[in-house]
Design an enzyme around this catalytic site. Structure first.
Site, PDB file in Angstrom:
ATOM      1  N   ARG A 119      45.697  28.733  39.996  1.00 48.89           N
ATOM      2  CA  ARG A 119      46.474  29.647  39.326  1.00 48.89           C
ATOM      3  C   ARG A 119      47.712  29.769  39.650  1.00 48.89           C
ATOM      4  O   ARG A 119      48.123  29.784  40.888  1.00 48.89           O
ATOM      5  CB  ARG A 119      45.460  31.042  39.229  1.00 48.89           C
ATOM      6  CG  ARG A 119      46.182  31.856  38.211  1.00 48.89           C
ATOM      7  CD  ARG A 119      45.201  33.244  38.253  1.00 48.89           C
ATOM      8  NE  ARG A 119      45.459  33.879  39.478  1.00 48.89           N
ATOM      9  CZ  ARG A 119      45.297  35.310  39.605  1.00 48.89           C
ATOM     10  NH1 ARG A 119      44.974  35.743  38.242  1.00 48.89           N
ATOM     11  NH2 ARG A 119      45.663  35.989  40.676  1.00 48.89           N
ATOM     12  N   THR A 123      53.234  32.172  37.175  1.00 45.02           N
ATOM     13  CA  THR A 123      53.153  32.252  35.812  1.00 45.02           C
ATOM     14  C   THR A 123      51.455  33.103  35.450  1.00 45.02           C
ATOM     15  O   THR A 123      51.277  33.370  34.405  1.00 45.02           O
ATOM     16  CB  THR A 123      53.107  31.117  35.115  1.00 45.02           C
ATOM     17  OG1 THR A 123      52.124  30.125  35.729  1.00 45.02           O
ATOM     18  CG2 THR A 123      54.422  30.598  35.231  1.00 45.02           C
ATOM     19  N   ASP A 215      41.400  37.351  47.635  1.00 42.59           N
ATOM     20  CA  ASP A 215      41.370  36.150  47.057  1.00 42.59           C
ATOM     21  C   ASP A 215      40.032  35.255  47.532  1.00 42.59           C
ATOM     22  O   ASP A 215      39.925  35.052  48.753  1.00 42.59           O
ATOM     23  CB  ASP A 215      42.608  35.318  47.932  1.00 42.59           C
ATOM     24  CG  ASP A 215      42.892  34.055  47.160  1.00 42.59           C
ATOM     25  OD1 ASP A 215      43.830  33.605  46.626  1.00 42.59           O
ATOM     26  OD2 ASP A 215      41.717  33.069  47.061  1.00 42.59           O
ATOM     27  N   ASP A 218      40.473  31.969  49.739  1.00 43.67           N
ATOM     28  CA  ASP A 218      40.856  32.278  50.973  1.00 43.67           C
ATOM     29  C   ASP A 218      39.861  33.109  51.929  1.00 43.67           C
ATOM     30  O   ASP A 218      39.908  32.720  53.099  1.00 43.67           O
ATOM     31  CB  ASP A 218      42.313  33.400  50.957  1.00 43.67           C
ATOM     32  CG  ASP A 218      43.383  32.593  50.488  1.00 43.67           C
ATOM     33  OD1 ASP A 218      43.519  31.368  50.667  1.00 43.67           O
ATOM     34  OD2 ASP A 218      44.331  32.968  50.211  1.00 43.67           O
TER      35      ASP A 218
HETATM   36  C1  PRP Z   1      40.994  31.925  41.461  1.00 46.22           C
HETATM   37  C2  PRP Z   1      39.604  32.193  40.976  1.00 46.22           C
HETATM   38  C3  PRP Z   1      39.643  31.676  39.629  1.00 46.22           C
HETATM   39  C4  PRP Z   1      41.002  32.164  39.206  1.00 46.22           C
HETATM   40  C5  PRP Z   1      40.839  33.475  38.456  1.00 46.22           C
HETATM   41  O1  PRP Z   1      41.364  30.609  41.958  1.00 46.22           O
HETATM   42  O2  PRP Z   1      38.791  31.349  42.066  1.00 46.22           O
HETATM   43  O3  PRP Z   1      39.564  30.227  39.422  1.00 46.22           O
HETATM   44  O4  PRP Z   1      41.911  32.383  40.460  1.00 46.22           O
HETATM   45  O5  PRP Z   1      42.035  33.801  38.098  1.00 46.22           O
HETATM   46  P1  PRP Z   1      42.316  33.717  36.605  1.00 46.22           P
HETATM   47  O6  PRP Z   1      41.173  34.472  35.719  1.00 46.22           O
HETATM   48  O7  PRP Z   1      43.513  34.617  36.221  1.00 46.22           O
HETATM   49  O8  PRP Z   1      42.672  32.315  35.893  1.00 46.22           O
HETATM   50  P2  PRP Z   1      42.612  30.415  42.590  1.00 46.22           P
HETATM   51  O9  PRP Z   1      43.611  30.121  41.539  1.00 46.22           O
HETATM   52  O10 PRP Z   1      42.957  31.608  43.543  1.00 46.22           O
HETATM   53  O11 PRP Z   1      42.358  28.919  43.441  1.00 46.22           O
HETATM   54  P3  PRP Z   1      41.338  28.603  44.640  1.00 46.22           P
HETATM   55  O12 PRP Z   1      40.021  28.759  44.264  1.00 46.22           O
HETATM   56  O13 PRP Z   1      41.954  27.363  45.123  1.00 46.22           O
HETATM   57  O14 PRP Z   1      41.819  29.709  45.667  1.00 46.22           O
HETATM   58  N1  URA Z   2      41.826  35.008  42.107  1.00 47.78           N
HETATM   59  C1  URA Z   2      40.990  35.692  43.073  1.00 47.78           C
HETATM   60  O1  URA Z   2      40.539  34.967  44.064  1.00 47.78           O
HETATM   61  N2  URA Z   2      41.035  37.093  43.404  1.00 47.78           N
HETATM   62  C2  URA Z   2      41.403  37.876  42.325  1.00 47.78           C
HETATM   63  O2  URA Z   2      41.383  39.096  42.450  1.00 47.78           O
HETATM   64  C3  URA Z   2      42.023  37.351  41.101  1.00 47.78           C
HETATM   65  C4  URA Z   2      42.134  35.893  41.067  1.00 47.78           C
END
Ligand code: PRP
Ligand code: URA
Length: 227
Positions: A119, A123, A215, A218
């Site tokens: 994400r 944006t 997150d 993380d």
């Molecule tokens: C997080 C999560 C989803 C997304 C959800 O991933 O694991 O994929 O955000 O958010 P949304 O519903 O607003 O799209 P992230 O983009 O943080 O990537 P990561 O898993 O690599 O940390």
């Molecule tokens: N992605 C995450 O990992 N946590 C949130 O709360 C939203 C998006």
């Protein structure tokens, strides 16, 4: 006397479409509290992601199709069941990776197709960076695995990729969902059921789920901030 779940964590379940399944199982509620806790270290966090994924995945797979097979027990011949659906697990990188092992324990013959989406922090739109799906669908039922459903952008993008691929039966399996994400996914893809362990209250201005867990990527991989 034990009471109901504390309300600050819970979004309003009123008016949820029938395709949205929020678990109220005590084992899930107990593990979720530990998962959310900021003091939970990555090792324990990963264990909890795995355990809760198993429980939510078990419910999500309840309508997988089986066919009859003959079984010889030590006592007599009987009829058993064998999984008929070819199951595809589609973890959204990175955070969805932590859900795969639990689902493979449930469905050892499942295929695993990785999809890389992150994400954009500015944006909040999903960016696809990895896709190894073959040309056409090789499974009957796809389960998208992602712990967090926030704005719904990533889930909607993943569903669109799978539909273009030819997937017909798709389910979304999350640990924590925000009402905003549920609305976005069910508006764009009303045919896709959502199974989650919790429906939270709302998103904050940065698109993070409240109360949430921070997150998810993380926290699993020890790579940064808590939210
Ligand atoms: C997080 C999560 C989803 C997304 C959800 O991933 O694991 O994929 O955000 O958010 P949304 O519903 O607003 O799209 P992230 O983009 O943080 O990537 P990561 O898993 O690599 O940390
Ligand atoms: N992605 C995450 O990992 N946590 C949130 O709360 C939203 C998006």
């Amino acid at each position: 006397m034990p009471g109901p779940v504390p309300s600050p964590a819970v979004g309003d379940p009123g008016g949820l479409p029938p395709t949205v399944h929020v678990s109220h199982h005590p084992a899930i509620l107990h593990k979720l509290a530990l998962l959310r806790d900021v003091r939970t270290e990555p090792k324990k966090f990963r264990e909890l992601v795995r355990e809760i994924s198993w429980l939510v995945g078990y419910e999500a797979l309840a309508d997988a199709r089986v066919h009859e097979v003959p079984v010889q027990t030590p006592m007599e011949e009987t009829v058993g069941a064998e999984l008929a659906d070819r199951i595809g697990l589609v973890p959204i990188l990175r955070a969805g990776l932590g859900m795969v092992d639990a689902m493979l324990e449930l469905m050892p013959t499942a295929q695993v197709w990785h999809l890389g989406l992150f994400r954009d922090e500015r944006t909040l739109r999903p960016v696809e960076y990895y896709n190894k799906l073959p040309d056409s669908a090789t499974v009957d039922l796809c389960l998208i695995l992602d712990p967090m459903l926030a704005t719904g952008g990533s889930a909607t993008a993943a569903i669109e990729v799978l539909k273009r691929w030819g997937a017909v039966r798709i389910k979304l399996v999350n640990l924590i969902a925000a009402p905003e994400g549920i609305r976005a996914v069910t508006a764009a893809h009303p045919d896709v059921p959502i199974h989650c362990a919790a429906l939270d209250r709302q998103l904050n201005e940065r698109g993070y789920i409240l109360p949430g867990l921070g997150d998810a990527g993380d926290r699993q991989f020890g790579t940064g901030r808590a939210g």
